[in-house]
Design a protein around this motif. Structure first.
Motif, PDB file in Angstrom:
ATOM      1  N   GLN A 151       0.816  -1.213   0.000  1.00 17.26           N
ATOM      2  CA  GLN A 151       0.000   0.000   0.000  1.00 17.26           C
ATOM      3  C   GLN A 151       0.853   1.267   0.000  1.00 17.26           C
ATOM      4  O   GLN A 151       0.509   2.253  -0.652  1.00 17.26           O
ATOM      5  CB  GLN A 151      -0.933  -0.020   1.217  1.00 17.26           C
ATOM      6  CG  GLN A 151      -2.201   0.807   1.052  1.00 17.26           C
ATOM      7  CD  GLN A 151      -1.979   2.259   1.420  1.00 17.26           C
ATOM      8  OE1 GLN A 151      -1.079   2.570   2.212  1.00 17.26           O
ATOM      9  NE2 GLN A 151      -2.780   3.149   0.867  1.00 17.26           N
ATOM     10  N   ASP A 152       1.984   1.230   0.684  1.00 15.72           N
ATOM     11  CA  ASP A 152       2.842   2.415   0.730  1.00 15.72           C
ATOM     12  C   ASP A 152       3.852   2.469  -0.415  1.00 15.72           C
ATOM     13  O   ASP A 152       4.651   3.400  -0.518  1.00 15.72           O
ATOM     14  CB  ASP A 152       3.571   2.506   2.078  1.00 15.72           C
ATOM     15  CG  ASP A 152       4.479   1.302   2.345  1.00 15.72           C
ATOM     16  OD1 ASP A 152       4.658   0.476   1.425  1.00 15.72           O
ATOM     17  OD2 ASP A 152       4.992   1.201   3.475  1.00 15.72           O
TER      18      ASP A 152
ATOM     19  N   PRO B 100      -7.036  -3.513  -4.769  1.00 11.30           N
ATOM     20  CA  PRO B 100      -6.561  -3.837  -3.413  1.00 11.30           C
ATOM     21  C   PRO B 100      -7.071  -2.878  -2.347  1.00 11.30           C
ATOM     22  O   PRO B 100      -7.151  -3.249  -1.173  1.00 11.30           O
ATOM     23  CB  PRO B 100      -5.039  -3.746  -3.546  1.00 11.30           C
ATOM     24  CG  PRO B 100      -4.806  -2.857  -4.729  1.00 11.30           C
ATOM     25  CD  PRO B 100      -5.931  -3.137  -5.667  1.00 11.30           C
ATOM     26  N   ASN B 101      -7.430  -1.660  -2.723  1.00 11.40           N
ATOM     27  CA  ASN B 101      -7.939  -0.687  -1.748  1.00 11.40           C
ATOM     28  C   ASN B 101      -9.447  -0.798  -1.540  1.00 11.40           C
ATOM     29  O   ASN B 101     -10.001  -0.122  -0.678  1.00 11.40           O
ATOM     30  CB  ASN B 101      -7.605   0.740  -2.196  1.00 11.40           C
ATOM     31  CG  ASN B 101      -6.141   1.067  -1.986  1.00 11.40           C
ATOM     32  OD1 ASN B 101      -5.646   1.002  -0.867  1.00 11.40           O
ATOM     33  ND2 ASN B 101      -5.449   1.388  -3.077  1.00 11.40           N
ATOM     34  N   ASN B 102     -10.109  -1.621  -2.352  1.00 13.42           N
ATOM     35  CA  ASN B 102     -11.579  -1.691  -2.275  1.00 13.42           C
ATOM     36  C   ASN B 102     -12.040  -3.113  -2.541  1.00 13.42           C
ATOM     37  O   ASN B 102     -12.876  -3.354  -3.406  1.00 13.42           O
ATOM     38  CB  ASN B 102     -12.198  -0.712  -3.284  1.00 13.42           C
ATOM     39  CG  ASN B 102     -13.701  -0.584  -3.116  1.00 13.42           C
ATOM     40  OD1 ASN B 102     -14.227  -0.750  -2.023  1.00 13.42           O
ATOM     41  ND2 ASN B 102     -14.404  -0.312  -4.205  1.00 13.42           N
TER      42      ASN B 102
ATOM     43  N   LEU C 153      -3.820  -9.178   1.954  1.00 10.65           N
ATOM     44  CA  LEU C 153      -3.845  -7.728   1.700  1.00 10.65           C
ATOM     45  C   LEU C 153      -3.350  -6.966   2.930  1.00 10.65           C
ATOM     46  O   LEU C 153      -2.584  -6.001   2.814  1.00 10.65           O
ATOM     47  CB  LEU C 153      -5.263  -7.273   1.333  1.00 10.65           C
ATOM     48  CG  LEU C 153      -5.773  -7.647  -0.056  1.00 10.65           C
ATOM     49  CD1 LEU C 153      -7.268  -7.307  -0.179  1.00 10.65           C
ATOM     50  CD2 LEU C 153      -4.993  -6.913  -1.151  1.00 10.65           C
ATOM     51  N   ASP C 154      -3.786  -7.403   4.110  1.00 11.00           N
ATOM     52  CA  ASP C 154      -3.385  -6.741   5.343  1.00 11.00           C
ATOM     53  C   ASP C 154      -1.860  -6.773   5.520  1.00 11.00           C
ATOM     54  O   ASP C 154      -1.253  -5.790   5.973  1.00 11.00           O
ATOM     55  CB  ASP C 154      -4.076  -7.411   6.534  1.00 11.00           C
ATOM     56  CG  ASP C 154      -3.705  -6.767   7.861  1.00 11.00           C
ATOM     57  OD1 ASP C 154      -4.312  -5.733   8.203  1.00 11.00           O
ATOM     58  OD2 ASP C 154      -2.785  -7.285   8.542  1.00 11.00           O
TER      59      ASP C 154
ATOM     60  N   TYR D 141      -2.940  -3.103   3.152  1.00 14.73           N
ATOM     61  CA  TYR D 141      -4.291  -2.782   2.676  1.00 14.73           C
ATOM     62  C   TYR D 141      -5.333  -3.266   3.682  1.00 14.73           C
ATOM     63  O   TYR D 141      -5.063  -4.159   4.490  1.00 14.73           O
ATOM     64  CB  TYR D 141      -4.581  -3.455   1.328  1.00 14.73           C
ATOM     65  CG  TYR D 141      -3.669  -3.028   0.203  1.00 14.73           C
ATOM     66  CD1 TYR D 141      -3.888  -1.832  -0.472  1.00 14.73           C
ATOM     67  CD2 TYR D 141      -2.590  -3.827  -0.185  1.00 14.73           C
ATOM     68  CE1 TYR D 141      -3.060  -1.445  -1.523  1.00 14.73           C
ATOM     69  CE2 TYR D 141      -1.757  -3.446  -1.223  1.00 14.73           C
ATOM     70  CZ  TYR D 141      -1.990  -2.254  -1.886  1.00 14.73           C
ATOM     71  OH  TYR D 141      -1.168  -1.880  -2.910  1.00 14.73           O
ATOM     72  N   LYS D 142      -6.535  -2.699   3.592  1.00 18.01           N
ATOM     73  CA  LYS D 142      -7.644  -3.145   4.440  1.00 18.01           C
ATOM     74  C   LYS D 142      -8.815  -3.527   3.546  1.00 18.01           C
ATOM     75  O   LYS D 142      -9.301  -2.707   2.755  1.00 18.01           O
ATOM     76  CB  LYS D 142      -8.077  -2.040   5.408  1.00 18.01           C
ATOM     77  CG  LYS D 142      -9.211  -2.456   6.334  1.00 18.01           C
ATOM     78  CD  LYS D 142      -9.531  -1.360   7.337  1.00 18.01           C
ATOM     79  CE  LYS D 142     -10.790  -1.651   8.132  1.00 18.01           C
ATOM     80  NZ  LYS D 142     -10.727  -2.914   8.893  1.00 18.01           N
TER      81      LYS D 142
ATOM     82  N   SER E 235     -12.513  -4.266   2.228  1.00 17.28           N
ATOM     83  CA  SER E 235     -13.751  -3.518   2.487  1.00 17.28           C
ATOM     84  C   SER E 235     -14.817  -4.364   3.159  1.00 17.28           C
ATOM     85  O   SER E 235     -15.583  -3.866   3.982  1.00 17.28           O
ATOM     86  CB  SER E 235     -14.307  -2.950   1.174  1.00 17.28           C
ATOM     87  OG  SER E 235     -13.403  -2.028   0.616  1.00 17.28           O
TER      88      SER E 235
END
Length: 560
Positions: free
Chosen positions: A245-246, A294-296, A321-322, A326-327, A329
């Motif tokens: 994610q970063d 990955p964000n949704n 994902l975590d 990422y989190k 949805s």
């Protein structure tokens, strides 16, 4: 072509463009033939310029409730701001009405709504039977031509907004409501209108991309069962890489990472025996969707088996994902026992959180769909459930519980002479003359009663004792001492009068008004079962005048 409208306060006038109706089919021809035949008869009799006043209102609240939300006003104003006949319109009307004189069509070529005035209750307001939603004043032939489009633009808009508000009420403030009705709506216009007005009624988002584009409504949607079943195995996935994610690192084989997490879940002591081998084609679909979004990442988990496959597969992808920052949805349930499955899914998520130390995983969002309506949501509430969001379609946008609101458009005055429409059915008797309408509020801040007064009467004032009478039942009357008084009808189209007019607010402000108005209402008026009727009254003076005119207009019978 957009029309310029005078706006402002006092002498400070500003020209502001008002665009045409959202639907290009809303033209002066979108009306019933009898409006044109009446217009011709008015013209032929030399009455077409007589100054008329019409009220648009409804007679009964929909869905067995005791309130309605008014919507559709903006589209009415857009319609009259651009009301003109073009030559193609005239040619068609000449072919449809071949016996009419040429002078009538010359008259139609020249007319617009520059001599029309429109007064209305603010869009998004809670309204009640018999109270005029819109008052239209102008030359009788022109106003007659506005009747059908006005009723059309208000009827469904108010009905579906009310339906949406009722779904919001039963779901509660904390739940996310998603409008998924486009595919089941009555045609493209039904779908667009439903998305717009469900948002006004309190829904949070829509699946309808066109409505999102037109009105700025938030969009929501993920994938269908077809997407899940289109995959055969994880071998279908070609590009397996996913950046964190970063952006600091890249997982070169996201598929292997997910499969490692699935093995960990299977070996967890707290989940031993809950499930065995999951469906690998479903897992492949979830991984593919997570790689794309990955964000949704929100997974539809009921294609094969919710608890033995869908939930474990989702959790494996979510944990992968975590680990990359990422989190996920959440999940969507589209079949089965929604109450039971949502509770079991929530338990599973809490076990994952505890077993693997993933903060807040137990609160992963659970969405539910599958032909939901007011009754099913109410039943879920009574059973107990863990659903965070409801996707509602067919029953919402088609207003399955009631086909139409039943708005009417009645002449109440012509050339300053009040007119009344009589009927053996007292609910169909109209309230004559040009009127003002007020909402009276009590000590606790709730509305107590709406009162309709003659235009020339002094308005009710806060702290003054007012006699409120039922329009047609002489025994129903009460004194009210309001703590606050709000005038309901405001000028939205001033025509040639140059009166200051109200601005048309953006959709979000209309939505906010709707939510605030519903919160103002007393709870017993809002409840689903046996709601208390809200009182609509007339002033003592108007009551006397209604019955005087009624006796004057009703023929006297003769017994032989």
């Amino acid at each position: 072509m957009a029309a310029a409208a005078a706006t402002g306060n006092g002498s400070a006038m500003v020209e502001k463009e008002i665009g045409g109706p959202t639907n290009p089919m809303v033209t002066p021809l979108l009306t019933d033939l009898y409006q044109f035949t009446m217009a011709y008869a008015y013209w032929k009799a030399g009455k077409h310029l007589d100054r008329a006043v019409f009220d648009l209102y409804f007679r009964k609240n929909p869905f067995g409730g005791e309130y309605t939300v008014f919507a559709g006003l903006e589209e009415c104003i857009r319609f009259i701001a651009n009301f003109r006949f073009n030559e193609e319109d005239i040619s068609f009307l000449q072919s449809a009405m071949p016996t009419c004189e040429d002078g009538f069509f010359d008259y139609l070529r020249e007319i617009d709504c520059s001599d029309v005035e429109v007064y209305a209750i603010s869009e998004g307001s809670v309204v009640f039977p018999k109270v005029p939603l819109i008052r239209v004043e102008g030359p009788v032939a022109v106003v007659q031509l506005l009747e059908t489009p006005f009723v059309n633009l208000v009827n469904y808009a108010s009905l579906v907004t009310t339906n949406a508000a009722r779904h919001r009420f039963v779901a509660g403030k904390s739940k996310v409501l998603l409008e998924f009705g486009l595919r089941r709506a009555q045609g493209p216009d039904g779908g667009i209108s439903a998305s717009k007005y469900c948002y006004v009624g309190g829904f949070d988002a829509t699946s309808n991309v066109a409505a999102g584009n037109l009105f700025g409504i938030p969009l929501r949607g993920t994938h269908s069962h077809a997407f899940v079943s289109s995959f055969m195995s994880p071998d279908d996935i070609i590009d397996k890489a996913l950046k964190s994610q970063d952006g600091s690192r890249t997982c070169e084989d996201f598929v292997s990472l997910v499969q490692t997490w699935l093995s960990k879940i299977q070996l967890a002591d707290a989940l031993r025996g809950v499930f065995g081998e999951t469906n690998q084609s479903e897992l492949a679909a979830f991984m593919s969707y997570a790689l794309a979004f990955p964000n949704n990442f929100l997974a539809l988990v009921d294609t094969y088996d919710v608890m033995r496959s869908g939930i474990p597969n989702f959790c494996a992808v979510a944990l992968a994902l975590d680990s990359l920052g990422y989190k996920a949805s959440g999940i969507r349930l589209d079949s089965g026992d929604l109450a039971y499955l949502s509770i079991e899914a929530r338990k599973f998520f809490h076990v994952i959180e505890k077993e693997f130390g993933i903060s807040d995983f137990g609160n992963t969002a659970i969405a539910a769909s599958n032909d939901l309506n007011e009754e099913t949501i109410d039943a879920l509430n009574k059973q107990g459930h863990e659903v965070d969001a409801f996707g509602i379609g067919t029953y919402l946008v088609t207003c399955y519980a009631q086909a139409a609101l039943g708005c009417v458009f009645k002449l109440v005055e012509i050339n300053n002479q009040p007119r009344i429409k009589l009927s053996e059915d007292v609910t169909k008797v109209s309230i004559p003359c040009k009127k003002r309408c007020f909402r009276l509020f009590g000590r606790e801040g709730y509305p107590l009663v709406d009162i309709i007064c003659g235009e020339s009467e002094p308005p009710p004032k806060a702290g003054e004792r007012i006699l409120c009478r039922h329009p047609f039942n002489e025994s129903k009357r009460a004194y009210v001492v309001p703590q606050r008084v709000e005038e309901l009808l405001k000028c939205y189209w001033s025509g040639g009068s140059h009166k200051p007019r109200e601005e048309l607010p953006p959709l979000k402000k209309i939505r906010t008004r709707c939510v605030q108005q519903l919160e103002q209402m007393r709870p017993d008026h809002m409840r689903r079962l046996n709601p208390t009727p809200y009182k609509v009254s007339v002033s003592a003076k108007l009551y006397d005048f209604i019955h005087f005119l009624w006796l004057n207009e009703a023929p006297v019978g003769e017994l032989q």
